[in-house]
Scaffold this motif. Structure first.
Motif, PDB file in Angstrom:
ATOM      1  N   GLU A   1     -11.457   3.538  -0.465  1.00 17.70           N
ATOM      2  CA  GLU A   1     -10.598   4.830  -0.950  1.00 17.70           C
ATOM      3  C   GLU A   1     -10.266   4.960   0.252  1.00 17.70           C
ATOM      4  OE1 GLU A   1     -12.975   8.546  -1.526  1.00 17.70           O
ATOM      5  OE2 GLU A   1     -10.849   9.851  -0.348  1.00 17.70           O
ATOM      6  N   CYS A   2      -8.831   5.246   0.503  1.00 26.31           N
ATOM      7  CA  CYS A   2      -7.809   4.704   1.219  1.00 26.31           C
ATOM      8  C   CYS A   2      -8.160   6.366   2.030  1.00 26.31           C
ATOM      9  CB  CYS A   2      -6.320   5.124   0.809  1.00 26.31           C
ATOM     10  SG  CYS A   2      -5.355   5.388   2.190  1.00 26.31           S
ATOM     11  N   PRO A   3      -8.339   5.542   3.394  1.00 25.50           N
ATOM     12  CA  PRO A   3      -8.141   7.032   4.856  1.00 25.50           C
ATOM     13  C   PRO A   3      -7.167   7.755   4.702  1.00 25.50           C
ATOM     14  CG  PRO A   3      -7.568   4.954   5.285  1.00 25.50           C
ATOM     15  CD  PRO A   3      -8.050   4.388   4.419  1.00 25.50           C
ATOM     16  N   VAL A   4      -5.897   7.586   3.682  1.00 26.14           N
ATOM     17  CA  VAL A   4      -4.751   8.741   4.218  1.00 26.14           C
ATOM     18  C   VAL A   4      -5.141   9.821   3.228  1.00 26.14           C
ATOM     19  CG1 VAL A   4      -2.190   8.696   4.790  1.00 26.14           C
ATOM     20  CG2 VAL A   4      -4.123   6.629   5.316  1.00 26.14           C
ATOM     21  N   HIS A   5      -4.388   9.088   1.876  1.00 25.75           N
ATOM     22  CA  HIS A   5      -4.170  10.424   1.199  1.00 25.75           C
ATOM     23  C   HIS A   5      -5.210   9.948  -0.603  1.00 25.75           C
ATOM     24  CE1 HIS A   5      -0.331   9.369   2.444  1.00 25.75           C
ATOM     25  NE2 HIS A   5      -0.104  10.317   3.145  1.00 25.75           N
ATOM     26  N   SER A   6      -6.291   8.819  -0.412  1.00 26.44           N
ATOM     27  CA  SER A   6      -7.883   8.995  -1.175  1.00 26.44           C
ATOM     28  C   SER A   6      -7.349   8.615  -1.866  1.00 26.44           C
ATOM     29  CB  SER A   6      -7.870  10.214  -1.197  1.00 26.44           C
ATOM     30  OG  SER A   6      -8.251  11.292   0.371  1.00 26.44           O
TER      31      SER A   6
ATOM     32  N   GLU B   1      -4.265  -3.570   3.036  1.00 26.46           N
ATOM     33  CA  GLU B   1      -2.612  -2.481   3.302  1.00 26.46           C
ATOM     34  C   GLU B   1      -2.584  -1.557   1.535  1.00 26.46           C
ATOM     35  OE1 GLU B   1       1.347  -3.939   3.899  1.00 26.46           O
ATOM     36  OE2 GLU B   1       1.420  -1.929   4.817  1.00 26.46           O
ATOM     37  N   CYS B   2      -2.761  -0.286   2.494  1.00 27.09           N
ATOM     38  CA  CYS B   2      -2.681   0.444   1.101  1.00 27.09           C
ATOM     39  C   CYS B   2      -1.537   0.200  -0.264  1.00 27.09           C
ATOM     40  CB  CYS B   2      -3.450   1.589   1.594  1.00 27.09           C
ATOM     41  SG  CYS B   2      -2.983   3.066  -0.055  1.00 27.09           S
ATOM     42  N   THR B   3      -1.331   0.082  -1.660  1.00 26.90           N
ATOM     43  CA  THR B   3      -0.108   0.249  -1.659  1.00 26.90           C
ATOM     44  C   THR B   3       0.563   1.548  -1.821  1.00 26.90           C
ATOM     45  OG1 THR B   3      -0.674   0.908  -3.980  1.00 26.90           O
ATOM     46  CG2 THR B   3      -0.926  -1.745  -2.994  1.00 26.90           C
ATOM     47  N   HIS B   4       0.327   2.027  -1.357  1.00 30.02           N
ATOM     48  CA  HIS B   4       0.954   3.693  -1.392  1.00 30.02           C
ATOM     49  C   HIS B   4       1.225   4.015   0.195  1.00 30.02           C
ATOM     50  CE1 HIS B   4       0.813   8.421  -0.844  1.00 30.02           C
ATOM     51  NE2 HIS B   4       2.009   8.043  -1.402  1.00 30.02           N
ATOM     52  N   GLU B   5       1.312   3.946   0.994  1.00 35.42           N
ATOM     53  CA  GLU B   5       2.176   3.800   2.167  1.00 35.42           C
ATOM     54  C   GLU B   5       1.058   2.662   3.047  1.00 35.42           C
ATOM     55  OE1 GLU B   5       3.038   8.024   3.570  1.00 35.42           O
ATOM     56  OE2 GLU B   5       4.118   8.050   1.512  1.00 35.42           O
TER      57      GLU B   5
HETATM   58  S1  FES Z   1      -1.706   5.969   2.697  1.00 40.16           S
HETATM   59 FE1  FES Z   1      -3.067   5.223   0.707  1.00 40.16          FE
HETATM   60  S2  FES Z   1      -2.954   6.539  -0.605  1.00 40.16           S
HETATM   61 FE2  FES Z   1      -0.783   7.316   0.615  1.00 40.16          FE
END
Ligand code: FES
Length: 115
Positions: free
Chosen positions: A67-72, A48-52
């Motif tokens: 690299e996260c697929p949502v916000h990179s 799980e990405c720690t951003h969202e």
């Molecule tokens: S959810 Fe991964 S960078 Fe935003």
């Protein structure tokens, strides 16, 4: 140390790909992604990405980063460290060992930073 989970042969996860071990199977309650990095080694991070909310296993592996697929945002596969915005919090690491050609995951056994 936690008990190891045998994920099968090293050939079961292609280089540049990841396999998700669901939380109810790995005993942590949180999904873990095991990555076959471009350096030939295997690494594991919480999936799980720690951003969202995003699956890092769905991201792109570049060298020893994903690299996260949502916000990179990028994460170091070795340390879990967030390498660029928008993520600022490290992803949780888990130890992975290759033993007799099998990938062994040690959930809840964090990896010391190796960067
Ligand atoms: S959810 Fe991964 S960078 Fe935003």
């Amino acid at each position: 140390m936690s008990e190891a989970i045998n994920l099968g042969s090293i050939d079961d996860i292609d280089e540049g790909e990841a396999k998700v071990i669901p939380g109810d199977e790995n005993g942590t309650g949180e999904d873990i992604a095991v990555f076959h990095a471009e350096d030939g080694n295997f690494y594991a991070l919480n999936d799980e990405c720690t951003h969202e909310t995003a699956s890092l296993a769905d991201g792109w592996i570049e060298g020893t980063e994903v690299e996260c697929p949502v916000h990179s945002a990028k994460f170091c596969l070795k340390s879990g460290q967030a390498m660029c915005m928008p993520a600022t919090i490290a992803a949780r690491t888990h130890k992975v060992v290759v033993q007799d050609g099998a990938v062994m995951l040690y959930p809840n056994c964090p990896v010391a930073a190796q960067v």
